[in-house]
Write a protein that holds these residues in place. Structure first.
Motif, mmCIF file in Angstrom:
data_model
loop_
_atom_site.group_PDB
_atom_site.id
_atom_site.type_symbol
_atom_site.label_atom_id
_atom_site.label_comp_id
_atom_site.label_asym_id
_atom_site.label_seq_id
_atom_site.Cartn_x
_atom_site.Cartn_y
_atom_site.Cartn_z
ATOM 1 N N HIS A 1 0.826 -1.207 0.000
ATOM 2 C CA HIS A 1 0.000 0.000 0.000
ATOM 3 C C HIS A 1 0.860 1.258 0.000
ATOM 4 O O HIS A 1 0.561 2.229 -0.713
ATOM 5 C CB HIS A 1 -0.925 -0.015 1.218
ATOM 6 N N GLU A 2 1.927 1.248 0.799
ATOM 7 C CA GLU A 2 2.813 2.410 0.858
ATOM 8 C C GLU A 2 3.496 2.648 -0.488
ATOM 9 O O GLU A 2 3.639 3.793 -0.941
ATOM 10 C CB GLU A 2 3.868 2.222 1.947
ATOM 11 N N LEU A 3 3.908 1.578 -1.145
ATOM 12 C CA LEU A 3 4.614 1.723 -2.423
ATOM 13 C C LEU A 3 3.675 2.156 -3.546
ATOM 14 O O LEU A 3 4.027 2.999 -4.372
ATOM 15 C CB LEU A 3 5.305 0.408 -2.794
ATOM 16 N N THR A 4 2.485 1.580 -3.590
ATOM 17 C CA THR A 4 1.543 1.951 -4.655
ATOM 18 C C THR A 4 1.002 3.367 -4.455
ATOM 19 O O THR A 4 0.471 3.964 -5.408
ATOM 20 C CB THR A 4 0.364 0.969 -4.707
ATOM 21 N N GLY A 5 1.158 3.911 -3.251
ATOM 22 C CA GLY A 5 0.696 5.265 -2.992
ATOM 23 C C GLY A 5 1.635 6.338 -3.500
ATOM 24 O O GLY A 5 1.315 7.533 -3.446
ATOM 25 N N LEU A 6 2.792 5.956 -4.000
ATOM 26 C CA LEU A 6 3.738 6.929 -4.542
ATOM 27 C C LEU A 6 3.216 7.498 -5.863
ATOM 28 O O LEU A 6 2.733 6.733 -6.721
ATOM 29 C CB LEU A 6 5.100 6.269 -4.763
ATOM 30 N N PRO A 7 3.288 8.815 -6.056
ATOM 31 C CA PRO A 7 2.718 9.445 -7.263
ATOM 32 C C PRO A 7 3.271 8.884 -8.570
ATOM 33 O O PRO A 7 2.536 8.763 -9.557
ATOM 34 C CB PRO A 7 3.087 10.917 -7.088
ATOM 35 N N ALA A 8 4.541 8.536 -8.607
ATOM 36 C CA ALA A 8 5.149 8.095 -9.866
ATOM 37 C C ALA A 8 4.933 6.620 -10.148
ATOM 38 O O ALA A 8 5.309 6.132 -11.226
ATOM 39 C CB ALA A 8 6.650 8.389 -9.845
ATOM 40 N N VAL A 9 4.321 5.886 -9.202
ATOM 41 C CA VAL A 9 4.163 4.434 -9.345
ATOM 42 C C VAL A 9 2.805 4.097 -9.946
ATOM 43 O O VAL A 9 1.764 4.578 -9.482
ATOM 44 C CB VAL A 9 4.327 3.734 -7.987
ATOM 45 N N ASP B 1 12.096 11.585 -11.539
ATOM 46 C CA ASP B 1 10.890 11.173 -10.817
ATOM 47 C C ASP B 1 11.089 9.804 -10.164
ATOM 48 O O ASP B 1 10.665 9.568 -9.030
ATOM 49 C CB ASP B 1 9.691 11.110 -11.766
ATOM 50 N N ILE B 2 11.738 8.928 -10.894
ATOM 51 C CA ILE B 2 11.980 7.569 -10.374
ATOM 52 C C ILE B 2 12.934 7.617 -9.178
ATOM 53 O O ILE B 2 12.729 6.934 -8.176
ATOM 54 C CB ILE B 2 12.532 6.662 -11.488
ATOM 55 N N GLU B 3 13.986 8.426 -9.283
ATOM 56 C CA GLU B 3 14.924 8.563 -8.163
ATOM 57 C C GLU B 3 14.217 9.141 -6.936
ATOM 58 O O GLU B 3 14.419 8.672 -5.805
ATOM 59 C CB GLU B 3 16.087 9.461 -8.570
ATOM 60 N N ALA C 1 11.045 8.942 -6.257
ATOM 61 C CA ALA C 1 10.108 7.937 -5.760
ATOM 62 C C ALA C 1 10.827 6.878 -4.923
ATOM 63 O O ALA C 1 10.311 6.417 -3.900
ATOM 64 C CB ALA C 1 9.377 7.283 -6.935
ATOM 65 N N ALA C 2 12.015 6.490 -5.347
ATOM 66 C CA ALA C 2 12.791 5.504 -4.591
ATOM 67 C C ALA C 2 13.160 6.044 -3.204
ATOM 68 O O ALA C 2 13.059 5.334 -2.200
ATOM 69 C CB ALA C 2 14.041 5.119 -5.366
ATOM 70 N N ASP C 3 13.590 7.316 -3.167
ATOM 71 C CA ASP C 3 13.916 7.935 -1.875
ATOM 72 C C ASP C 3 12.679 8.030 -0.986
ATOM 73 O O ASP C 3 12.738 7.767 0.217
ATOM 74 C CB ASP C 3 14.507 9.331 -2.094
ATOM 75 N N GLU C 4 11.546 8.423 -1.599
ATOM 76 C CA GLU C 4 10.311 8.559 -0.828
ATOM 77 C C GLU C 4 9.821 7.204 -0.326
ATOM 78 O O GLU C 4 9.312 7.081 0.788
ATOM 79 C CB GLU C 4 9.235 9.207 -1.695
ATOM 80 N N ALA C 5 10.002 6.159 -1.130
ATOM 81 C CA ALA C 5 9.595 4.809 -0.724
ATOM 82 C C ALA C 5 10.361 4.356 0.511
ATOM 83 O O ALA C 5 9.784 3.823 1.468
ATOM 84 C CB ALA C 5 9.824 3.827 -1.871
ATOM 85 N N GLU C 6 11.669 4.595 0.488
ATOM 86 C CA GLU C 6 12.487 4.205 1.639
ATOM 87 C C GLU C 6 12.090 5.003 2.885
ATOM 88 O O GLU C 6 12.004 4.452 3.976
ATOM 89 C CB GLU C 6 13.960 4.415 1.325
#
Length: 337
Positions: free
Chosen positions: A238-246, A278-280, A282-287
Motif C-alpha cells: 500500500h505504501e509503495l503503490t501510494g507513490l505518485p510516480a508508481v 521522478d523515479i529517483e 520515488a525511490a527515496d520517498e519509498a524508503e
C-alpha cells in the motif's frame, strides 16, 4: 521505543532468566541428591538446560547485533537464530533426554531416600523465583505487542525475536514442571510408591520436548529466510503503490534478516510519463515511508520494470512464479505488526 532500548530490554530479560535458572538449578540438584527424587533431579536438569539456553540466547543477541561489513553486507541478524536453534537443541537433548531416562529408571528401580521436606522447600522457592522471571518476560511481551498493535498471543506466535519467545516459553514450562514435580513427590510421599515420582519426571521431559520443538521449528523457519506476515506485506504494498510516480507493484518480496531487520525488494511499474528524476525521487520517498512506518525495514530495493500483460489491477506477487498467490507467512520483523 528505540531499537537500542528494545535490544537492551531483551538482554535484560535473558540475564534475569539466566541468573534465576542458575540459582534454582543448584538448589534443585542439592535437593535431588539428598532426597533421591527423580522428579527433583529432572527439574535440576531442566534448570541446567534453561541456564545454558540463556547463555546461548545472550550470545544470539550480542552476535546478531553486530553491524554489517563487507563480508556480511546485510549484517549478522540471522546468526542470532543459529544460537537460538542450538539452545533449543540443547534443551531437547540434555533436559528432555535426562528427565525421561531418569524417570523410566526410577519406575523400574524404585529408589528414594524418603527425605521429602527439602524437596518441598526448594520447589516452593523455585516457583517464586521463576514467577519473577516470567513476570518480566510477560511485561516485555505486552509492551512489544502494544508497539506492534497486536495481542500478546499473536505477538508470541509471529515474532521474529526468538529470544523473547524462548524466555517466555521456558519460564512457563519451568512453572508447569515445578507443579508436575510437586504433584509427583506428593503422591509418592502419600502412597509410598515411587511410580508417581518417575511418571512426573517423564512428564517433565515431554514438556521440554514440546518447548524445544516449538523453538527449533521457529528458528529453522527464520534461518531458511521467512517473509513478513501477509498483513505487513499488504501495508508495504500500500505504501509503495501510494507513490505518485508508481503505476503498480508487479512483484513484492520480503525477508526477515534478523529480529529487527527486514529486507524489501520490489519490481515496480512506474508511470510512462515518469522521468529518471521522478523515479529517483520515488525511490527515496519509498524508503522514507517504509522506514517511518516500520523502523525494522533496513533495506529497500526497487527495480523499475514493465508490468506483465494482464497484471493490471491484480495484487503484487510475492515470488517470481506468476501462478503463486501471496501466502500468509508466520512473522514480520520484530513482531506481527
Amino acid at each position: 521505543m528505540a531499537e537500542a532500548q528494545i535490544k537492551n530490554e531483551s538482554v535484560g530479560t535473558v540475564v534475569v532468566a539466566g541468573a534465576a535458572n542458575l540459582a534454582i538449578a543448584i538448589a534443585k540438584l542439592v535437593a535431588g541428591l539428598i532426597s533421591g527424587s527423580a522428579a527433583m533431579l529432572s527439574e535440576a536438569a531442566h534448570s541446567v538446560a534453561d541456564t545454558t539456553t540463556e547463555v546461548l540466547l545472550y550470545l544470539a543477541l550480542r552476535r546478531g547485533a553486530r553491524p554489517a561489513d563487507t563480508r556480511h553486507p546485510f549484517g549478522y541478524g540471522k546468526e542470532s537464530y543459529v544460537w537460538a536453534f542450538l539452545a533449543a537443541l540443547f534443551t531437547f537433548v540434555v533436559g528432555a533426554g535426562f528427565a525421561i531416562t531418569h524417570g523410566v529408571t526410577t519406575i523400574l528401580v524404585h529408589e528414594h531416600t524418603g527425605n521429602y521436606l527439602t524437596s518441598y522447600i526448594v520447589l516452593a522457592i523455585s516457583f517464586a523465583i521463576e514467577s519473577v522471571s516470567l513476570a518480566r518476560a510477560i511485561r516485555q511481551v505486552r509492551r512489544e505487542s502494544r508497539r506492534w498493535r497486536s495481542t500478546p498471543h499473536r505477538y508470541l506466535r509471529l515474532t521474529a525475536d526468538t529470544t523473547v519467545k524462548a524466555v517466555f516459553l521456558e519460564d512457563t514450562a519451568a512453572l508447569i514442571g515445578l507443579l508436575i514435580a510437586a504433584a509427583g513427590l506428593t503422591l509418592s510421599h502419600l502412597t509410598g510408591d515411587e511410580l508417581y515420582d518417575g511418571v512426573a519426571s517423564i512428564l517433565i521431559g515431554v514438556l521440554l520436548l514440546v518447548v524445544a520443538g516449538i523453538l527449533a521449528r521457529s528458528n529453522i523457519s527464520l534461518l531458511v529466510g521467512r517473509a513478513v506476515s501477509e498483513r505487513v506485506h499488504r501495508q508495504i504494498e500500500h505504501e509503495l503503490t501510494g507513490l505518485p510516480a508508481v503505476d503498480r507493484i508487479d512483484t513484492l518480496m520480503t525477508m526477515v534478516l534478523g529480529p529487527e531487520d527486514i529486507l524489501v525488494a520490489a519490481k515496480v511499474d512506474f508511470r510512462d510519463t515518469a522521468t529518471g528524476a521522478d523515479i529517483e525521487a520515488a525511490a527515496d520517498e519509498a524508503e522514507r515511508r517504509l522506514t517511518d512506518r516500520f523502523p525494522e525495514v533496513k533495506y529497500v530495493f526497487l527495480d523499475p520494470t514493465r508490468s506483465l500483460r494482464g497484471t493490471h489491477g491484480r495484487p503484487a506477487r510475492t515470488t517470481q512464479d506468476e501462478n503463486q498467490r501471496p501466502v500468509d507467512q508466520e512473522a514480520g520483523g520484530g513482531g506481527p505488526a
